[in-house]
Each structure stands twice: as C-alpha cells, then as structure tokens.
Design a protein around this motif. Structure first.
Motif, PDB file in Angstrom:
ATOM      1  N   MET A 150       0.822  -1.131  -0.086  1.00 32.68           N
ATOM      2  CA  MET A 150       0.069  -0.143   0.004  1.00 32.68           C
ATOM      3  C   MET A 150       0.746   1.201   0.057  1.00 32.68           C
ATOM      4  N   SER A 151       0.612   1.950  -0.866  1.00 31.61           N
ATOM      5  CA  SER A 151       1.808   3.035  -1.093  1.00 31.61           C
ATOM      6  C   SER A 151       1.241   4.542  -1.285  1.00 31.61           C
ATOM      7  N   LEU A 152       0.094   5.059  -0.789  1.00 28.31           N
ATOM      8  CA  LEU A 152      -0.515   6.209  -1.156  1.00 28.31           C
ATOM      9  C   LEU A 152       0.354   7.203  -0.558  1.00 28.31           C
ATOM     10  N   ARG A 153       0.695   8.278  -1.243  1.00 23.49           N
ATOM     11  CA  ARG A 153       1.649   9.358  -0.789  1.00 23.49           C
ATOM     12  C   ARG A 153       1.511   9.881   0.617  1.00 23.49           C
ATOM     13  N   LYS A 154       2.333  10.469   1.485  1.00 24.22           N
ATOM     14  CA  LYS A 154       2.155  10.794   2.731  1.00 24.22           C
ATOM     15  C   LYS A 154       1.000  12.209   2.766  1.00 24.22           C
ATOM     16  N   ASP A 155       1.273  12.950   1.688  1.00 25.29           N
ATOM     17  CA  ASP A 155       0.505  14.179   1.626  1.00 25.29           C
ATOM     18  C   ASP A 155      -0.905  14.108   0.795  1.00 25.29           C
ATOM     19  N   PHE A 156      -1.062  12.688   0.583  1.00 31.94           N
ATOM     20  CA  PHE A 156      -2.295  12.424  -0.152  1.00 31.94           C
ATOM     21  C   PHE A 156      -3.438  13.306   0.252  1.00 31.94           C
ATOM     22  N   LEU A 157      -4.199  13.735  -0.764  1.00 33.05           N
ATOM     23  CA  LEU A 157      -5.178  14.734  -0.553  1.00 33.05           C
ATOM     24  C   LEU A 157      -6.541  14.199  -0.575  1.00 33.05           C
ATOM     25  N   TRP A 158      -6.956  13.820   0.811  1.00 33.70           N
ATOM     26  CA  TRP A 158      -8.291  13.185   0.735  1.00 33.70           C
ATOM     27  C   TRP A 158      -9.323  14.239   1.178  1.00 33.70           C
ATOM     28  N   GLY A 159     -10.579  14.063   0.437  1.00 35.06           N
ATOM     29  CA  GLY A 159     -11.545  15.029   0.809  1.00 35.06           C
ATOM     30  C   GLY A 159     -13.147  14.778   0.189  1.00 35.06           C
ATOM     31  N   GLY A 160     -13.854  15.792  -0.422  1.00 36.66           N
ATOM     32  CA  GLY A 160     -14.836  15.555  -0.961  1.00 36.66           C
ATOM     33  C   GLY A 160     -15.107  16.884  -1.960  1.00 36.66           C
ATOM     34  N   ALA A 161     -16.061  16.948  -2.730  1.00 32.53           N
ATOM     35  CA  ALA A 161     -16.463  17.613  -3.852  1.00 32.53           C
ATOM     36  C   ALA A 161     -17.865  17.986  -3.943  1.00 32.53           C
ATOM     37  N   ILE A 162     -18.104  19.230  -4.424  1.00 32.44           N
ATOM     38  CA  ILE A 162     -19.479  19.869  -4.527  1.00 32.44           C
ATOM     39  C   ILE A 162     -19.415  20.790  -5.758  1.00 32.44           C
ATOM     40  N   ALA A 163     -20.405  21.274  -6.323  1.00 25.44           N
ATOM     41  CA  ALA A 163     -20.301  22.339  -7.234  1.00 25.44           C
ATOM     42  C   ALA A 163     -21.348  23.569  -6.613  1.00 25.44           C
ATOM     43  N   ALA A 164     -20.854  24.737  -7.127  1.00 22.74           N
ATOM     44  CA  ALA A 164     -21.657  25.872  -6.565  1.00 22.74           C
ATOM     45  C   ALA A 164     -23.244  25.653  -7.007  1.00 22.74           C
ATOM     46  N   ASN A 165     -23.326  25.293  -8.222  1.00 27.78           N
ATOM     47  CA  ASN A 165     -24.844  25.271  -8.784  1.00 27.78           C
ATOM     48  C   ASN A 165     -25.844  24.407  -8.198  1.00 27.78           C
ATOM     49  N   GLN A 166     -25.135  23.320  -7.620  1.00 28.80           N
ATOM     50  CA  GLN A 166     -25.922  22.215  -7.154  1.00 28.80           C
ATOM     51  C   GLN A 166     -25.983  22.288  -5.469  1.00 28.80           C
ATOM     52  N   ALA A 167     -25.469  23.263  -4.978  1.00 32.93           N
ATOM     53  CA  ALA A 167     -25.317  23.401  -3.480  1.00 32.93           C
ATOM     54  C   ALA A 167     -25.563  24.699  -2.963  1.00 32.93           C
ATOM     55  N   GLU A 168     -25.117  25.804  -3.341  1.00 35.62           N
ATOM     56  CA  GLU A 168     -25.157  27.198  -2.780  1.00 35.62           C
ATOM     57  C   GLU A 168     -26.822  27.634  -2.812  1.00 35.62           C
ATOM     58  N   GLY A 169     -27.616  27.471  -3.862  1.00 32.79           N
ATOM     59  CA  GLY A 169     -28.772  28.300  -3.732  1.00 32.79           C
ATOM     60  C   GLY A 169     -28.649  29.648  -3.951  1.00 32.79           C
ATOM     61  N   ALA A 170     -29.304  30.523  -3.133  1.00 36.63           N
ATOM     62  CA  ALA A 170     -29.008  31.859  -3.100  1.00 36.63           C
ATOM     63  C   ALA A 170     -29.116  32.536  -4.608  1.00 36.63           C
ATOM     64  N   TYR A 171     -29.660  31.990  -5.343  1.00 33.19           N
ATOM     65  CA  TYR A 171     -29.731  32.129  -6.798  1.00 33.19           C
ATOM     66  C   TYR A 171     -29.791  33.490  -7.343  1.00 33.19           C
ATOM     67  N   GLN A 172     -30.262  34.426  -6.430  1.00 25.62           N
ATOM     68  CA  GLN A 172     -30.024  35.787  -6.926  1.00 25.62           C
ATOM     69  C   GLN A 172     -29.679  36.702  -5.808  1.00 25.62           C
ATOM     70  N   GLU A 173     -28.979  36.103  -4.814  1.00 25.65           N
ATOM     71  CA  GLU A 173     -28.447  37.021  -3.802  1.00 25.65           C
ATOM     72  C   GLU A 173     -27.070  37.733  -4.024  1.00 25.65           C
ATOM     73  N   ASP A 174     -27.113  38.939  -3.471  1.00 29.51           N
ATOM     74  CA  ASP A 174     -25.843  39.661  -3.636  1.00 29.51           C
ATOM     75  C   ASP A 174     -25.312  40.079  -5.027  1.00 29.51           C
ATOM     76  N   GLY A 175     -26.441  40.088  -5.783  1.00 30.23           N
ATOM     77  CA  GLY A 175     -26.006  40.449  -7.202  1.00 30.23           C
ATOM     78  C   GLY A 175     -25.671  39.283  -8.219  1.00 30.23           C
ATOM     79  N   LYS A 176     -26.093  38.062  -7.614  1.00 36.74           N
ATOM     80  CA  LYS A 176     -26.041  37.002  -8.821  1.00 36.74           C
ATOM     81  C   LYS A 176     -26.557  37.027 -10.047  1.00 36.74           C
ATOM     82  N   GLY A 177     -26.214  36.673 -11.150  1.00 38.76           N
ATOM     83  CA  GLY A 177     -26.851  36.605 -12.244  1.00 38.76           C
ATOM     84  C   GLY A 177     -27.630  35.077 -12.465  1.00 38.76           C
TER      85      GLY A 177
END
Ligand code: BG6
Length: 474
Positions: A1-28
């Motif tokens: 087993m040989s993952l690098r020591k600084d292996f970047l574990w994490g998770g992912a999302i995208a603005a359009n699928q999570a943020e909402g607030a679709y017209q807030e603070d000037g968003k188009g």
C-alpha cells in the motif's frame, strides 16, 4: 500500500448544485437556474433548452439547493471533523460576472468566496477550485449563443484572471472546466449551446470545444503569470474507459474510437496540440474547426499540470448495431449493458476495476499526476433515528478505493481523491435531491421541502477512519 503521505483526501461539490441563493448579492442567472427537477422533465429541458426558457416549472432545485451559501460554515466544520485535507468546489461565474460580459466583477460575489476559502483554511483544508462547473451565465447563452461564440473566450479569460488574482494566496489547485467533454453529450450544460433546426450539431459542439480548449490554455497562462508554479492547473474529464463488447477486431476498433472521443480533450490540454487522429475524425463528421492565428501556440505553450477526472463507470461499445437493443445509460454517456456488472438504482453500472483500468490508461497516456475529483454512489437513503445506515455506499467506496490503491501500486502518481457530493446536493442529471451521494444527509426533498437540517450517515465515521489511516483501513 503506497499512497503518498500528503495524499489529498476530501470531498467535492459544485456551486450550482449546492449554494442556492440564486439571486442574492447580485448573482445573475446561470444555465442551471432555468432547469426543473425530475428525470424526464429535466432531460427534456436539457435537450431542448430553448423550450425550457419559455416554460414555467413548479420548482427549480438550483434556486435554493441545500443553501450552502448560508450554511457553509456549519458544513465545512463537518468536513473538518471527517479530516478532509481538500475540499473541491466551484466558483459560480454569474456571482462574479452576473451577465458574463461586464468589464468589472461583482464585489459581493468575490467576497463570498474569500470567506468560504478562509473558512476552509481555518481548518487546514486546501480548496480545489473549478472555475466553470456547468454554470456559464445564462445571458451568454441567450445573447451570444454560448460557447459557439468565440467572444466567450474573452469573457472567460477575464473572469479567470479576476479569480486567480483575487485568491492567489488562498487557492493552489485549479480546474479550468468541469468535465470538459460534456459539451459533446449535454451541450447546454457543457457549453450553453442551443441548436437551430438542420445545422450540423457536431460542427457547433467541436467549435465550442475548441473555444473552451483555447480558453483553458489562456487560464493556465494567466495562472502562471499571476502565481508561477505556486498554482497547479488541471483539466477535468468525465472519464471511464470504453471496453469492446467482444474480442471481435471491429469491436476493438470501435472502442478505440469511442475512447478517442473523450481523450481528445485531454490530448489537447495535456499535450498541447490536436492529435493526428482528429483529421479523420473531423472529416467523418464533416467538422471544420475555425482557428485564429495564435490558437495553436497558446495550446502548445500552456498545457495543464495535472489530469483530474470523474469516474462513475466504465462504458461498453460494439460495432454490431444489433447489440444496441440492450443499451443502458450512465451519466449522459451511451453504453451497452455489461453482463458482468451490477448497476445503481439510476442504472449507472458499477465497475471498481474500471477505475484501475482508467487510471492506468490515463497515466500511461499523459505521464502527469492524476487527481480523482469525483466518484461515488447516488442512492436513495432512508433517515431513521437521525442517521442513515448506508452500508451500500461504504461498500461501493471501499471497492473503488481498493482499486484506486491497486492503480497506485501499478505505478500511477495520484495526488488525491475527492468523493462526489460529500454532503447531499441536487443531482445535475435529474435535478433530484433523492439521488444522494453524501456522508452528510440533508433534510430536503425533490420538491425543495424539508428543514435543511444535516445528519451524519454511517459512512461519515467510516470515511473519517479511511482518512485517518491514509487508506490503510477501508
Ligand atoms: C458529474 C458532474 O457528471 O456527475 C456532477 O460533474 C454531477 O456535477 C455528477 O452531479 C453526478 O451526476 P448526477 O446526475 O447524479 O448528479
């Protein structure tokens, strides 16, 4: 087993699928903001966006989504508790340039991402940022024809320069376009494209792709000018190798062609030039790419530093048209049913070994570090006693991580892994909340009802352990 020591574990999302607030603070408005929820209705709107523009739907899931715009502090705290080293999200282009063609950015939008990235850094979480994830400003689609129009290169470059400059001390890893090959499969999402009756759609799609490829290189150029080698810029492919249905030589050739159809993008972004096979590919499709002087130089001079990709499934093709009676679909890609594989509730075929195959092929082909920035299981979850017993998700991820480690042992250089939808969010394909990927359950349903409250699923503690042990304990 040989993952690098600084292996970047994490998770992912995208603005359009999570943020909402679709017209807030000037968003188009973004492309996604005109799309409804629900399988058939959503796919129909994606296939005919010109119709969707004139239709009023009961519910637009991106308008509120999971309200990450307001809950990000609470959510990032959960990610930190799981031990995330990296968090992938995207910047919403229309938050920064509401219509897309302005000369000056929207300060309130920029401020939001300052706060968001600071919150990540507070916990030692590295942000990994997609510059454009399916949310080109709607105005650029309706007024300019989307990415078919060369002017979008200029608008995108301006936007990219603004965010690269603004966050140069906060963000190191950048992706220029999410799933850049999606422009061929869901052209509205990928390129804000709408078609006129009778036009050669392949011509429009590949021309739009060319504009994005040039824009991507210009963003890499901007990144290097602004922050030199401190910035790492990646491409992003909706990956999943295409297998031949049989050992018939015609099936093999068909699979090579199908693979080129996706690798074409990365061939250009990584190697800096159109590969030789495109000559015939374009002739067959009657496509003629219009290039301007300087395009080829830009592509050549500014290839990406690393190759990122999403992986949900392998695909299967055959030269025999009779086989297509048994077609199955997964993530917008045509594929035959593979008799050796099971499928998810949404018909996406599950193939952990395919991840190892894909990683080996990508690494053999490009010899640049890889980053898995999306992978996971969309499933129906049942909240009981304030949790979800999602053993099926743990099993899916364990099987994929095992194969990921095999690929690393095969010699692949892998920077990290971010599971898709680490917190439940709106599905891109179907617009449903019911299709959940997260370690964190969000109380919101397909109609947008629910308290929005977050709950840990069983997979939360499991993933925490995986990260803690750097993948030793799966
Ligand atoms: C990828 C996209 O295609 O697949 C994501 O980059 C998307 O935006 C993910 O959410 C899963 O697809 P879906 O349709 O299940 O949301």
């Amino acid at each position: 087993m040989s993952l690098r020591k600084d292996f970047l574990w994490g998770g992912a999302i995208a603005a359009n699928q999570a943020e909402g607030a679709y017209q807030e603070d000037g968003k188009g408005l973004a492309l996604v903001d005109i799309l409804p929820a629900g399988g058939d209705q959503r796919w129909d709107a994606l296939a005919h966006p010109e119709k969707a523009l004139k239709t009023t739907y009961d519910h637009y899931p991106s308008h509120e989504a999971i309200d990450f715009y307001h809950s990000y502090k609470e959510d990032i705290k959960w990610f930190a508790e799981m031990g995330f080293k990296v968090f992938r999200t995207s910047i919403s282009w229309p938050r920064i340039f509401p219509k897309g063609d302005e000369l000056e950015p929207n300060e309130a939008g920029l401020k939001f991402y300052d706060d968001l990235f600071d919150e990540c850094l507070k916990y030692g979480i590295e942000p990994l940022v997609t510059i454009n994830h399916f949310d080109t400003p709607l105005y650029l689609a309706t007024e300019y024809g989307g990415w078919r129009n060369r002017k979008l290169i200029e608008f995108y470059e301006r936007y990219a320069r603004v965010v690269l400059e603004r966050y140069k001390d906060k963000v190191k890893y950048w992706l220029t376009f999410n799933e850049i090959n999606m422009v061929l499969h869901i052209p509205f999402f990928g390129g804000g494209l709408m078609f006129e009756a009778g036009e050669n759609e392949d011509q429009v799609k590949f021309q739009a792709a060319h504009h994005q490829l040039v824009a991507s290189s210009l963003a890499t150029k901007a990144a290097k000018e602004i922050n030199g080698e401190n910035f790492k810029v990646g491409c992003m492919l909706a990956a999943g190798d295409v297998y031949p249905y049989s050992c018939h030589p015609d099936d093999m050739m068909k699979a090579i062609e199908a693979n080129r159809n996706q690798y074409f993008f990365i061939d250009v972004q990584s190697q800096g030039e159109y590969p030789s096979y495109t000559k015939r590919m374009f002739e067959d499709l009657d496509v003629k790419i219009e290039m301007e002087q300087g395009d080829e130089e830009i592509l050549k001079q500014y290839p990406v530093d690393f190759i990122s990709f999403s992986y949900y499934s392998s695909r299967l093709t055959s030269a025999d048209p009779n086989r297509y009676k048994d077609e199955t679909s997964g993530n917008a890609f045509e594929s035959l049913k593979n008799p050796h594989l099971e499928a998810s509730e949404w018909g996406w075929q599950i193939d952990p070994v395919g991840l190892r195959v894909t990683m080996n092929n990508l690494y053999d082909r490009y010899k640049k570090p890889l980053f898995i920035v999306e992978n996971g299981l969309g499933a129906v979850d049942k909240l009981e006693n304030d949790t979800v017993e999602d053993d099926y998700r743990i099993e899916y991820m364990r099987d994929h991580l095992e194969q990921m480690i095999e690929a690393v042992n095969d010699g692949v250089d892998l920077l990290g892994y971010t599971s898709w939808g680490c917190i439940d969010l709106v599905s891109a394909g179907t617009g449903e909340m019911k299709k959940r990927y997260g370690f964190i359950y969000v109380d919101r349903d397909n109609e947008g009802k629910g308290s929005g409250k977050r709950y840990k699923k069983k997979s939360f503690d499991w993933y925490k352990k995986v990260i803690e042990t750097n993948g030793e304990q799966l």
